[in-house]
Design a protein around this motif. Structure first.
Motif, short mmCIF file in Angstrom:
data_model
loop_
_atom_site.label_atom_id
_atom_site.label_comp_id
_atom_site.label_asym_id
_atom_site.label_seq_id
_atom_site.Cartn_x
_atom_site.Cartn_y
_atom_site.Cartn_z
N PRO A 105 0.82 -1.22 0.00
CA PRO A 105 0.00 0.00 0.00
C PRO A 105 0.86 1.27 0.00
N SER A 106 1.97 1.27 0.74
CA SER A 106 2.84 2.44 0.77
C SER A 106 3.45 2.70 -0.61
N SER B 168 2.19 1.76 -3.51
CA SER B 168 1.12 2.21 -4.39
C SER B 168 0.81 3.69 -4.18
N ARG B 169 0.81 4.13 -2.92
CA ARG B 169 0.55 5.54 -2.64
C ARG B 169 1.64 6.43 -3.25
#
Length: 315
Positions: A30-31, A33-34
């Motif tokens: 997720p990090s 992707s952000r």
């Protein structure tokens, strides 16, 4: 754009997968992707097309990739410069060279440099000269040794400083009991060479290309005993008497298990260069290893006296 976003973008582009890129960068997916989403938002364009099997880089991403690599390389160079102000006690150098130079000149350069500067980490990349010039241009390397070949394009961002010229020689087993039954003369023509069983390099080698061109120009088809080997394997096969091989004269230095014969009619030579980026000032560490390279090359003339002067430093 932030450096960590560019670093994430480069990893995803290189690996073609978010999960593998996240693992390499020690990030959660997720990090990662952000960070990519933030970079895409900042640039106002999509950099990757995502599907269940992985990601595909877009046209915009392809355009950004070499720029991102140069920016990351420049940031790394700045960090190295600050580290090296402490007196070459720490830092890292990324040096590239073809396999034919890694087993000879580069091995000596690394040994000399490590004794003088043990705190500097060296990362060695083996590749063909064309790939090395591209890597330099993109900032993936700090310095490279390359071979002058027509296939290597001119790049205004890369400077080539000629180091030495050397003959290509025919090597055979020094142990005469292992040499080909008909023997290998100390001087032979391309026609005589074609009749001997040969250990041929992988076709990706510039060296293989040069010898294939010479045989074709003479209308000859060589006898191939083994084909497709890499440098270390070729030298081992030759030392065991499997066949002969055409190699640069520098390969003979420090290898008593091999015997060199001069090739003539035609003779084949090549020029080795120090290649470096013109758009970036060399760091203290890179300047130090450049000096080591010049010193090692200067010693080649003396060391090659036993090879009949087949290695000639330039300048």
């Amino acid at each position: 754009m932030r450096l960590e976003e560019l670093r994430s973008f480069e990893a995803v582009a290189r690996l073609g997968h978010f999960t593998r890129a996240a693992d390499e960068l020690f990030l959660t997916q997720p990090s990662l992707s952000r960070q990519i989403q933030a970079l895409e938002s900042d640039l106002g364009t999509i950099l990757f097309q995502r599907d269940r099997t992985g990601v595909a880089i877009t046209t915009a991403g392809e355009a950004l990739l070499p720029i991102a690599r140069r920016m990351l390389a420049d940031a790394e160079a700045a960090r190295h410069e600050m580290d090296e102000l402490a007196g070459l006690r720490r830092g890292r150098i990324r040096l590239g060279a073809p396999p034919t130079l890694c087993v000879s000149v580069v091995a000596e350069v690394v040994a000399v440099f490590r004794r003088a500067h043990p705190g500097i980490d060296l990362h060695i990349t083996e590749a063909g000269s064309r790939a090395l010039v591209d890597a330099l241009s993109e900032g993936a390397l700090d310095l490279a040794l390359t071979i002058t070949r027509p296939s290597v394009r001119d790049d205004p961002s890369v400077e080539l400083v000629p180091l030495f010229t050397e003959e290509l020689v025919v090597v055979s087993a020094a142990d005469t009991a292992l040499a080909p039954p008909e023997g290998v003369p100390s001087r032979l023509t391309i026609t005589e060479l074609a009749r001997l069983p040969q250990v041929a390099f992988n076709r990706s080698y510039d060296l293989r290309v040069a010898t294939d061109v010479a045989f074709e120009a003479a209308g000859l088809t060589p006898v191939i005993a083994v084909e497709g080997a890499e440098m270390d394997a070729v030298l081992r096969f030759v030392a065991r008497g499997i066949g002969v091989a055409v190699v640069p004269a520098t390969v003979l230095l420090g290898r008593p298990e091999l015997r060199g014969s001069q090739l003539h009619d035609p003779s084949l030579t090549r020029t080795a260069n120090l290649s470096r980026r013109t758009t970036v000032r060399s760091s203290v560490a890179v300047a130090a290893i450049e000096s080591t390279i010049f010193d090692v090359v200067a010693g080649l003339a003396h060391e090659s006296s036993g090879l009949g002067g087949r290695i000639t430093p330039v300048g």
